[in-house]
Design an enzyme around this catalytic site. Structure first.
Site, short mmCIF file in Angstrom:
data_model
loop_
_atom_site.label_atom_id
_atom_site.label_comp_id
_atom_site.label_asym_id
_atom_site.label_seq_id
_atom_site.Cartn_x
_atom_site.Cartn_y
_atom_site.Cartn_z
N TYR A 47 39.65 23.99 14.27
CA TYR A 47 40.17 24.43 15.56
C TYR A 47 39.19 25.40 16.21
CZ TYR A 47 42.94 27.11 18.91
OH TYR A 47 43.38 27.75 20.05
N SER A 53 39.54 30.95 22.43
CA SER A 53 40.39 31.57 21.41
C SER A 53 39.63 32.63 20.64
CB SER A 53 40.88 30.48 20.45
OG SER A 53 41.47 31.05 19.30
#
Length: 332
Positions: A153, A128
């Site tokens: 995250y 990501s």
């Protein structure tokens, strides 16, 4: 290519990658646990489309269950893995850290360990843009420092990259990490701004515009991401260990993004301007030089075109989006 194992096959990106591979005749083993981060009905609707292909094998299981992972590899003997299953969402990680520990760390290790044990040819996984954290140098390049994540995250995604490195270094497992930049499009994720903002606009509900609308995102249309993933599965130009950005290379300010949604919805948004949200970054911007060189990656879909396609899909699938909305309201 042989049999491809796709985790998160009922998710947004996994679904589209599976569709592309199935259409080209590959055998796909699709794993998903159909969790309730957003309504499972959307995931099952995607999977119902994949079931139309005779070369698709759907498996409902959780990667945290190590014995189930072992059984899957033993039974189906996949040759290549695309790992897109993960607990997504920066903001959700502030409230539910253990979901990220289980899915993004335990699940990742269980899968990559079995890939190593069974001699998988190539292990491609979803990382990501969030790993870049608060970096201020733009655009983000793969060699930039990524040691200061600003959300759990992001930390788990960076951990995946480091774990993958050790498996390449110690056991020569080829690992390809793809850093995705704000993916959007039809059949997308309801927790993302393009979906939740459109829903709010259509129902005359206020939207929270974080950082007073000054955030910028490198919105990347789903078709571009799929082309990059497929190339990463097939390319013969990749090193044993790779990290590659997949983004549109054109950041857009949030207010411009909202104005486009308003134009397609035919209504003005009720905007609530608020300070930055913890864990958010001010901007994302992908340097895609490496992807262009190694994957022949070239974004072609402008945000206006991509959002128009999403809004058209949303309006054509009223029953499904109504179920998504009801689920969201019941699980606030």
């Amino acid at each position: 290519m042989g049999t491809v194992l796709i985790t998160g096959s009922a998710g947004f990106i996994g679904f589209f990658v599976a569709s592309s591979l199935l259409e080209s005749g590959e055998t796909v083993i699709g794993i998903d646990n159909f969790n309730s981060y957003y309504t499972p009905e959307l995931k099952r609707a995607r999977t119902d489309i994949l079931r139309n292909y005779t070369n698709f094998v759907p498996l409902e299981m959780d990667l945290v269950e190590r014995d189930a992972v072992k059984s899957c590899f033993a039974k189906y003997s996949p040759e290549i893995v695309f790992h897109s299953a993960a607990q997504a969402g920066v903001r959700h990680s502030l409230k539910n850290p253990h979901a990220y520990q289980q899915s993004n760390l335990e699940g990742f290790i269980n899968l990559i360990e079995e890939a190593k044990q069974t001699g998988i040819k190539r292990f491609v996984y979803a990382s990501s843009s969030s790993v870049y954290g608060g970096n201020t140098k733009m655009p983000y390049a793969e060699d930039d420092p990524v040691n200061t994540p600003v959300s759990l995250y992001a930390a788990t995604k960076r951990a995946n990259e480091l774990i993958a490195y050790t498996y390449t270094h110690l056991w020569n497992l080829q690992t390809i990490g793809l850093r995705f930049f704000t993916v959007y499009g039809p059949w997308g994720r309801p927790d993302m701004a393009y979906w939740s903002f459109l829903e709010a606009i259509l129902h005359d509900e206020p939207i929270k515009v974080f950082n007073f609308g000054k955030n910028r995102r490198d919105f990347t249309y789903i078709d571009e991401i799929v082309s990059g993933v497929i190339a990463a599965l097939r390319s013969d130009r990749l090193e044993p260990y790779e990290i590659i950005n997949l983004g549109n290379n054109t950041p857009v300010e949030l207010m411009e993004f909202i104005e486009l949604l308003e134009s397609f919805a035919g209504k003005k948004a009720i905007k609530e301007m608020v300070p930055p949200q913890p864990g958010d970054v001010v901007a994302t911007y992908a340097d895609i030089t490496r992807a262009q060189s190694k994957l022949d990656f070239q974004p072609r879909t402008a945000l206006k075109e991509g959002l128009e396609r999403f809004v058209s899909w949303y309006l054509e699938n009223r029953d499904l989006v109504r179920k998504v909305r009801e689920f969201r309201r019941q699980n606030k």
